[in-house]
Design a protein around this motif. Sequence first.
Motif, PDB file in Angstrom:
ATOM      1  N   SER A  19       0.834  -1.211   0.000  1.00  0.00           N
ATOM      2  CA  SER A  19       0.000   0.000   0.000  1.00  0.00           C
ATOM      3  C   SER A  19       0.863   1.254   0.000  1.00  0.00           C
ATOM      4  O   SER A  19       0.476   2.287  -0.557  1.00  0.00           O
ATOM      5  N   ILE A  20       2.025   1.169   0.652  1.00  0.00           N
ATOM      6  CA  ILE A  20       2.943   2.315   0.647  1.00  0.00           C
ATOM      7  C   ILE A  20       3.582   2.441  -0.730  1.00  0.00           C
ATOM      8  O   ILE A  20       3.599   3.519  -1.338  1.00  0.00           O
ATOM      9  N   ILE A  22       2.680   1.455  -3.599  1.00  0.00           N
ATOM     10  CA  ILE A  22       1.805   1.754  -4.747  1.00  0.00           C
ATOM     11  C   ILE A  22       1.732   3.273  -4.995  1.00  0.00           C
ATOM     12  O   ILE A  22       1.487   3.709  -6.112  1.00  0.00           O
ATOM     13  N   GLY A  23       2.001   4.068  -3.929  1.00  0.00           N
ATOM     14  CA  GLY A  23       1.848   5.519  -4.086  1.00  0.00           C
ATOM     15  C   GLY A  23       3.141   6.292  -4.223  1.00  0.00           C
ATOM     16  O   GLY A  23       3.112   7.518  -4.304  1.00  0.00           O
ATOM     17  N   VAL A  24       4.283   5.608  -4.206  1.00  0.00           N
ATOM     18  CA  VAL A  24       5.572   6.335  -4.294  1.00  0.00           C
ATOM     19  C   VAL A  24       6.447   5.729  -5.386  1.00  0.00           C
ATOM     20  O   VAL A  24       6.221   4.594  -5.819  1.00  0.00           O
ATOM     21  N   GLU A  25       7.442   6.522  -5.818  1.00  0.00           N
ATOM     22  CA  GLU A  25       8.366   5.999  -6.850  1.00  0.00           C
ATOM     23  C   GLU A  25       9.164   4.836  -6.286  1.00  0.00           C
ATOM     24  O   GLU A  25       9.322   3.800  -6.914  1.00  0.00           O
ATOM     25  N   SER A  26       9.737   5.048  -5.105  1.00  0.00           N
ATOM     26  CA  SER A  26      10.471   3.997  -4.398  1.00  0.00           C
ATOM     27  C   SER A  26      10.552   4.434  -2.941  1.00  0.00           C
ATOM     28  O   SER A  26      10.365   5.606  -2.619  1.00  0.00           O
ATOM     29  N   ALA A  27      10.789   3.464  -2.061  1.00  0.00           N
ATOM     30  CA  ALA A  27      10.896   3.815  -0.641  1.00  0.00           C
ATOM     31  C   ALA A  27      12.053   3.043  -0.045  1.00  0.00           C
ATOM     32  O   ALA A  27      12.289   1.885  -0.418  1.00  0.00           O
ATOM     33  N   ASP A  28      12.779   3.675   0.881  1.00  0.00           N
ATOM     34  CA  ASP A  28      13.889   2.926   1.464  1.00  0.00           C
ATOM     35  C   ASP A  28      13.442   2.175   2.713  1.00  0.00           C
ATOM     36  O   ASP A  28      12.360   2.406   3.263  1.00  0.00           O
ATOM     37  N   SER A  30      14.293   2.093   5.818  1.00  0.00           N
ATOM     38  CA  SER A  30      13.994   2.777   7.083  1.00  0.00           C
ATOM     39  C   SER A  30      12.634   3.463   7.029  1.00  0.00           C
ATOM     40  O   SER A  30      11.902   3.488   8.024  1.00  0.00           O
ATOM     41  N   PHE A  31      12.270   3.995   5.861  1.00  0.00           N
ATOM     42  CA  PHE A  31      10.959   4.630   5.727  1.00  0.00           C
ATOM     43  C   PHE A  31       9.851   3.581   5.883  1.00  0.00           C
ATOM     44  O   PHE A  31       8.866   3.805   6.593  1.00  0.00           O
ATOM     45  N   GLU A  34       9.523   2.666   9.494  1.00  0.00           N
ATOM     46  CA  GLU A  34       8.829   3.711  10.275  1.00  0.00           C
ATOM     47  C   GLU A  34       7.324   3.690  10.002  1.00  0.00           C
ATOM     48  O   GLU A  34       6.522   3.820  10.912  1.00  0.00           O
ATOM     49  N   GLN A  35       6.955   3.528   8.738  1.00  0.00           N
ATOM     50  CA  GLN A  35       5.539   3.599   8.382  1.00  0.00           C
ATOM     51  C   GLN A  35       4.754   2.371   8.834  1.00  0.00           C
ATOM     52  O   GLN A  35       3.598   2.487   9.193  1.00  0.00           O
ATOM     53  N   ARG A  68      22.038   1.502   1.659  1.00  0.00           N
ATOM     54  CA  ARG A  68      20.620   1.874   1.553  1.00  0.00           C
ATOM     55  C   ARG A  68      19.887   0.793   0.770  1.00  0.00           C
ATOM     56  O   ARG A  68      20.361   0.382  -0.303  1.00  0.00           O
TER      57      ARG A  68
ATOM     58  N   THR B  17      -3.110   3.076   5.355  1.00  0.00           N
ATOM     59  CA  THR B  17      -1.683   3.193   5.022  1.00  0.00           C
ATOM     60  C   THR B  17      -1.464   4.242   3.939  1.00  0.00           C
ATOM     61  O   THR B  17      -0.555   5.064   4.040  1.00  0.00           O
ATOM     62  N   ILE B  18      -2.302   4.214   2.900  1.00  0.00           N
ATOM     63  CA  ILE B  18      -2.160   5.200   1.818  1.00  0.00           C
ATOM     64  C   ILE B  18      -2.358   6.610   2.382  1.00  0.00           C
ATOM     65  O   ILE B  18      -1.587   7.525   2.099  1.00  0.00           O
ATOM     66  N   THR B  21       0.651   7.654   4.680  1.00  0.00           N
ATOM     67  CA  THR B  21       1.847   7.951   3.885  1.00  0.00           C
ATOM     68  C   THR B  21       1.692   9.315   3.229  1.00  0.00           C
ATOM     69  O   THR B  21       2.600  10.141   3.265  1.00  0.00           O
ATOM     70  N   ASN B  84      15.248  10.171   3.916  1.00  0.00           N
ATOM     71  CA  ASN B  84      14.783   8.800   3.656  1.00  0.00           C
ATOM     72  C   ASN B  84      13.331   8.764   3.172  1.00  0.00           C
ATOM     73  O   ASN B  84      12.764   7.695   2.983  1.00  0.00           O
ATOM     74  N   PRO B  86      10.323   9.089   0.535  1.00  0.00           N
ATOM     75  CA  PRO B  86      10.244   8.902  -0.922  1.00  0.00           C
ATOM     76  C   PRO B  86       9.488  10.008  -1.641  1.00  0.00           C
ATOM     77  O   PRO B  86       8.794  10.807  -1.020  1.00  0.00           O
ATOM     78  N   ARG B  87       9.665  10.005  -2.951  1.00  0.00           N
ATOM     79  CA  ARG B  87       8.923  10.917  -3.820  1.00  0.00           C
ATOM     80  C   ARG B  87       7.727  10.189  -4.392  1.00  0.00           C
ATOM     81  O   ARG B  87       7.834   9.028  -4.755  1.00  0.00           O
ATOM     82  N   THR B  88       6.617  10.906  -4.480  1.00  0.00           N
ATOM     83  CA  THR B  88       5.447  10.279  -5.093  1.00  0.00           C
ATOM     84  C   THR B  88       5.439  10.627  -6.587  1.00  0.00           C
ATOM     85  O   THR B  88       6.187  11.489  -7.035  1.00  0.00           O
TER      86      THR B  88
END
Lengths: 94, 214
Positions: A19-20, A22-28, A30-31, A34-35, A68, B17-18, B21, B84, B86-88
């Motif tokens: 779900s995270i 699907i809405g971002v280009e990429s996530a690391d 640690s993010f 945290e989420q 990373r 979650t969406i 975020t 850390n 991200p970009r959407t």
Amino acid sequence: MFPELDPLLHSELRLAVMSILIGVESADFSFLREQTGATAGNLSVGLEKLAAAGYIKIEKTFRGKMPRTLCRITPQGTQAFQEYVDVLKGYLKI
Amino acid sequence: MEKQLSSQQSLDLIARTISDTRTRLERNSGRPFLIWGYTVVAISLLNYCLTVSSGLLGYGSWTWFLIPVIGFILTRIFPMRKCNEPRTEIDRIISKIWLVLALGIAPAFVIAIFSRSDIYGIITLLMASGIAITGVIVRSRIYTLFGFIGMGLSTLFSIFGWWLKNFVDLEALVDADRWIVCIPMLAYALVFIVMMVIPGHIMNYKNRKQCSQS
């Protein structure tokens, strides 16, 4: 007769990760930690399962001297997520 | 043992979650507006003071180029996101739109110089269009509204120029009255307060409030 829910996505942590992503280009890593509030071990296992199914792509990079781990959803993952949501909607008659 | 979810719990988890975020990533979404807005205001006021105090029109021309320099430095010092985060996809689209608009300033300068048209009005219109487009894309009524207000205000510069040309005898102006010609610099600062600083503060306030609730 309803189609079965994708068992790989039908877990709290992996579904939250998807779900995270699907809405971002990429996530690391640690993010995502945290989420989701998951432990590093549980998250690693979850990510490995998603990557093994081809739903996400994991890249190991460096930011300066720090390692990373970047995760991004694949087209296959996007489709699986979409199908999962469609099946859920069918179950709930939305 | 992995926690299994009911259908309703799954949908709730996805929606939550969406939303979490998005809320987190939008926490400082007003920051670029504040950085660029305050930079333009500060440089406009600096140019006004330099021009009025020196008595030479156009004295401050080169100081306008401090805007991209200071804006860029401040953006690097105060990024919208932690490193850390991200970009959407929306971020990517908006950053490309602003890049195109920023590149549009260069030909706008050339047009203004050769056609003797009003550079303040042209740049205000470009920036206001960017704000309105950003508002439409991120579905923010605040940015959309203030963007359109900025577009409306951009016409004031031409109206002022027309008034100056037709109703003020520039030759007859004594040095002490030269500030009249510099009014567009003050107006420029005021317009950027209205179309960038105010919506930037409103957005930051709203997003922080939302973050503290979630």
